[in-house]
Design a protein around this motif. Structure first.
Motif, PDB file in Angstrom:
ATOM      1  N   UNK B  22     -67.191  77.854   0.183  1.00 19.81           N
ATOM      2  CA  UNK B  22     -67.821  77.579  -1.108  1.00 19.81           C
ATOM      3  C   UNK B  22     -68.587  76.266  -0.989  1.00 19.81           C
ATOM      4  N   UNK B  23     -69.866  76.311  -1.347  1.00 19.68           N
ATOM      5  CA  UNK B  23     -70.648  75.069  -1.337  1.00 19.68           C
ATOM      6  C   UNK B  23     -71.453  75.014  -2.620  1.00 19.68           C
ATOM      7  N   UNK B  24     -71.255  73.971  -3.362  1.00 21.46           N
ATOM      8  CA  UNK B  24     -71.981  73.764  -4.614  1.00 21.46           C
ATOM      9  C   UNK B  24     -71.960  75.010  -5.505  1.00 21.46           C
ATOM     10  N   UNK B  26     -71.561  78.056  -4.784  1.00 18.82           N
ATOM     11  CA  UNK B  26     -72.053  79.330  -4.247  1.00 18.82           C
ATOM     12  C   UNK B  26     -71.238  79.736  -3.024  1.00 18.82           C
ATOM     13  N   UNK B  27     -71.245  81.032  -2.760  1.00 22.44           N
ATOM     14  CA  UNK B  27     -70.509  81.547  -1.615  1.00 22.44           C
ATOM     15  C   UNK B  27     -71.427  81.575  -0.399  1.00 22.44           C
ATOM     16  N   UNK B  28     -70.950  81.027   0.699  1.00 26.49           N
ATOM     17  CA  UNK B  28     -71.734  81.027   1.938  1.00 26.49           C
ATOM     18  C   UNK B  28     -71.007  81.851   2.981  1.00 26.49           C
ATOM     19  N   UNK B  29     -71.761  82.764   3.589  1.00 26.09           N
ATOM     20  CA  UNK B  29     -71.190  83.613   4.642  1.00 26.09           C
ATOM     21  C   UNK B  29     -72.298  83.833   5.659  1.00 26.09           C
ATOM     22  N   UNK B  30     -72.000  83.442   6.918  1.00 26.32           N
ATOM     23  CA  UNK B  30     -73.062  83.437   7.948  1.00 26.32           C
ATOM     24  C   UNK B  30     -74.264  82.670   7.381  1.00 26.32           C
ATOM     25  N   UNK B  31     -75.460  83.256   7.433  1.00 23.59           N
ATOM     26  CA  UNK B  31     -76.607  82.532   6.879  1.00 23.59           C
ATOM     27  C   UNK B  31     -76.975  83.033   5.475  1.00 23.59           C
ATOM     28  N   UNK B  32     -76.049  83.707   4.827  1.00 18.03           N
ATOM     29  CA  UNK B  32     -76.307  84.252   3.488  1.00 18.03           C
ATOM     30  C   UNK B  32     -75.659  83.367   2.412  1.00 18.03           C
ATOM     31  N   UNK B  33     -76.325  83.326   1.268  1.00 17.37           N
ATOM     32  CA  UNK B  33     -75.786  82.593   0.126  1.00 17.37           C
ATOM     33  C   UNK B  33     -75.716  83.564  -1.049  1.00 17.37           C
ATOM     34  N   UNK B  34     -74.581  83.573  -1.737  1.00 19.59           N
ATOM     35  CA  UNK B  34     -74.383  84.538  -2.828  1.00 19.59           C
ATOM     36  C   UNK B  34     -73.899  83.812  -4.073  1.00 19.59           C
ATOM     37  N   UNK B  35     -74.469  84.170  -5.229  1.00 19.99           N
ATOM     38  CA  UNK B  35     -73.991  83.631  -6.510  1.00 19.99           C
ATOM     39  C   UNK B  35     -72.559  84.091  -6.732  1.00 19.99           C
ATOM     40  N   UNK B  36     -71.730  83.202  -7.307  1.00 20.97           N
ATOM     41  CA  UNK B  36     -70.322  83.529  -7.509  1.00 20.97           C
ATOM     42  C   UNK B  36     -70.150  84.277  -8.839  1.00 20.97           C
ATOM     43  N   UNK B  37     -70.893  85.354  -9.030  1.00 21.83           N
ATOM     44  CA  UNK B  37     -70.794  86.075 -10.295  1.00 21.83           C
ATOM     45  C   UNK B  37     -69.854  87.259 -10.141  1.00 21.83           C
ATOM     46  N   UNK B  38     -69.764  88.083 -11.171  1.00 24.06           N
ATOM     47  CA  UNK B  38     -68.756  89.154 -11.216  1.00 24.06           C
ATOM     48  C   UNK B  38     -68.820  90.083 -10.003  1.00 24.06           C
ATOM     49  N   UNK B  46     -62.491  83.211  -6.201  1.00 22.43           N
ATOM     50  CA  UNK B  46     -61.084  82.972  -6.515  1.00 22.43           C
ATOM     51  C   UNK B  46     -60.250  82.862  -5.231  1.00 22.43           C
ATOM     52  N   UNK B  47     -60.566  83.678  -4.232  1.00 26.47           N
ATOM     53  CA  UNK B  47     -59.851  83.608  -2.941  1.00 26.47           C
ATOM     54  C   UNK B  47     -60.056  82.228  -2.318  1.00 26.47           C
ATOM     55  N   UNK B  48     -61.293  81.783  -2.281  1.00 25.19           N
ATOM     56  CA  UNK B  48     -61.592  80.489  -1.635  1.00 25.19           C
ATOM     57  C   UNK B  48     -60.885  79.340  -2.349  1.00 25.19           C
ATOM     58  N   UNK B  49     -60.933  79.358  -3.676  1.00 25.29           N
ATOM     59  CA  UNK B  49     -60.253  78.294  -4.434  1.00 25.29           C
ATOM     60  C   UNK B  49     -58.747  78.316  -4.143  1.00 25.29           C
ATOM     61  N   UNK B  50     -58.175  79.501  -4.097  1.00 30.29           N
ATOM     62  CA  UNK B  50     -56.727  79.619  -3.856  1.00 30.29           C
ATOM     63  C   UNK B  50     -56.386  79.168  -2.433  1.00 30.29           C
ATOM     64  N   UNK B  51     -57.206  79.567  -1.474  1.00 28.77           N
ATOM     65  CA  UNK B  51     -56.970  79.137  -0.082  1.00 28.77           C
ATOM     66  C   UNK B  51     -57.043  77.613   0.026  1.00 28.77           C
TER      67      UNK B  51
END
Lengths: 181, 292
Positions: B22-24, B26-38, B46-51
């Motif tokens: 998680x950065x700012x 948003x979800x970062x995976x490889x070179x992709x960035x994804x909005x943390x929406x539904x 939620x997984x990242x925050x819990x981890x």
């Protein structure tokens, strides 16, 4: 508050069971287009669940009077729609859930149809949330609907592809009826 | 490793397998960035925050773009069928995927070849396929909402859209639906039922019910079920037993919602921000004094 989806009274009595067939398509979005095309041409058809032997997952089929097969296929061809299969049926088909639930949050109104919920700001008529469902077009529909005014938002039937999208269309239409008359 | 399998609502999003950070917001995976929406991105948030709270390594996400046509889901299913045994996954959560019984079965068979078999959690479209395939009992946990529980309880319904009215009726209590779902072998070993009251069930019995704090607005907010599934996945992966993980996740989800002071217009990103505090507060006695 629960109430049944409003259904138009049918102009003809339903035919006997052995007179029915179903149109099977590749995608639910094609079923939705075919439903619009056939209903606007005056055909007496119903959107139903497929029989177990042809279920794959996220399915809808169109039940139609078998004797009209050629005419119905012609109507579909004119709309560039070709069913994957046309199958006669003689056993009961699953019916979609037909309950709406309306919840008033004061400044917001929520309508649930089957497993999909749509919430609107009553003053601005802006769609503020879409929830429920589990098919992959749900987040896509939410992204395309949230933040838009009810009268400007795309119809879920036009951009959705699954049963969850179909259910959201029902909630959307009911919300429009409640808010816009 | 914890694996999260799902989709993002962008049909151009390629099949992407990688560790999630998680950065700012948003979800970062490889070179992709994804909005943390539904959807799966909310679950991943939620997984990242819990981890982070538990000090666990980042989860592995297996994501693909799909807007409901199923092309992306089928690409991901095919990848899993061939590669899942090589990924070193000990817990796998399946989420928003096009329900497809044939592909579901191929993926399940591949998972069954792994020794020891990973803990299997299913929600959303993949849970629909798992039930429809008749293989629900192969799963360790399903996380349905109350409407999806009615679908699990209806032995004939292939999708929640077809749940029969007499089963969906509001007079049916969660216990009746849970009993019926287990009777017809349409439930996982454990169920975490999300609703006005949350219930944890095992083999037909309710082990725990979680009621407070209650925020009516949560029902309207898209993603509140995804966050609970995300938290319970990380908690189970940490080694917590499934019953306790379900109770903690349900309580924390309610607290995170409460801290966000939600309205029906609140977006799930706002609630995810409160997850760390909520997880840390789960075992503290709740009072209005520590609620803001």
């Amino acid at each position: 508050m629960f109430f049944k989806f409003r259904k138009k009274p049918s102009s003809k009595k339903s035919g006997p069971k052995w007179d029915r067939g179903i149109l099977v398509f590749n995608h639910t979005s094609e079923v939705i287009r075919a439903e619009s095309t056939l209903k606007s041409s005056g055909w007496e058809i119903k959107v139903m669940g497929p029989p177990p032997e042809i279920r794959t997952g996220c399915d809808l089929v169109i039940e139609f009077p078998l004797i009209e097969e050629l005419n119905i296929l012609r109507s579909l061809r004119n709309a560039s729609l070709t069913p994957k299969e046309v199958v006669p049926v003689n056993s009961p088909l699953l019916e979609p859930v037909d309950l709406f639930h309306v919840k008033d949050f004061g400044d917001w109104l929520m309508v649930r149809a089957a497993n999909m919920k749509l919430t609107v700001d009553k003053k601005t008529l802006t769609i503020v949330n879409v929830s429920g469902g589990g098919c992959p077009d749900v987040p896509y529909l939410a992204k395309n609907l949230c933040g838009k005014k009810l009268q400007d938002a795309p119809h879920p039937r036009d951009i959705g592809h699954t049963l969850c999208g179909y259910a959201l269309e029902l909630a959307f239409k009911e919300m429009k009826r409640l808010c816009l008359g | 490793m914890l694996g999260i399998v799902g989709t993002v609502p962008d049909q151009d999003f390629p099949l992407t397998i990688g560790k999630v950070t998680l950065k700012q917001g948003k979800i970062h995976i490889e070179d992709q960035e994804v909005e943390m929406s539904r959807g799966t991105p909310a679950l991943l948030g939620a997984v990242c925050k819990t981890c982070q709270v538990l000090g666990l390594p980042e989860p592995l996400a297996l994501l693909v773009g799909d807007i409901g046509l199923g092309h992306g889901s089928r690409k991901l299913y095919a990848y899993l069928e061939n590669e899942v045994k090589n990924l070193g996954l000990s817990t796998v959560t399946f989420h928003y995927l096009q329900p497809d019984v044939d592909w579901h079965n191929r993926v399940l068979f591949a998972l069954q070849e792994i020794d020891p078999r990973p803990t299997l959690i299913a929600d959303a479209g993949f849970m629909y396929a798992a039930k429809m395939s008749g293989q629900a009992e192969e799963y360790d946990l399903f996380t349905p909402d109350i409407g999806e529980l009615a679908f699990l309880a209806d032995e004939e319904a292939p999708h929640p859209f077809y749940t029969r009215g007499f089963i969906l009726h509001e007079d049916n209590q969660a216990m009746d639906l849970i009993t019926r779902a287990y009777k017809h072998q349409n439930a996982a070993r454990y169920l975490l039922v999300k609703g006005k009251q949350d219930h944890v069930a095992h083999q037909g019995k309710i082990l725990a019910s979680i009621e407070g704090p209650t925020e009516e607005a949560m029902e309207a907010i898209g993603g509140t079920g995804d966050t609970i599934t995300g938290m319970v996945s990380a908690l189970i992966h940490s080694g917590m037993d499934i019953e306790r993980a379900c109770v903690v996740a349900a309580k924390a989800n309610r607290l995170a919602g409460h801290y966000a002071k939600p309205t029906p217009a609140t977006q799930i990103e706002e609630i995810i921000q409160h997850i760390p505090r909520a997880l840390e507060s789960v075992d503290k006695p709740y009072s209005e004094d520590n609620s803001s």
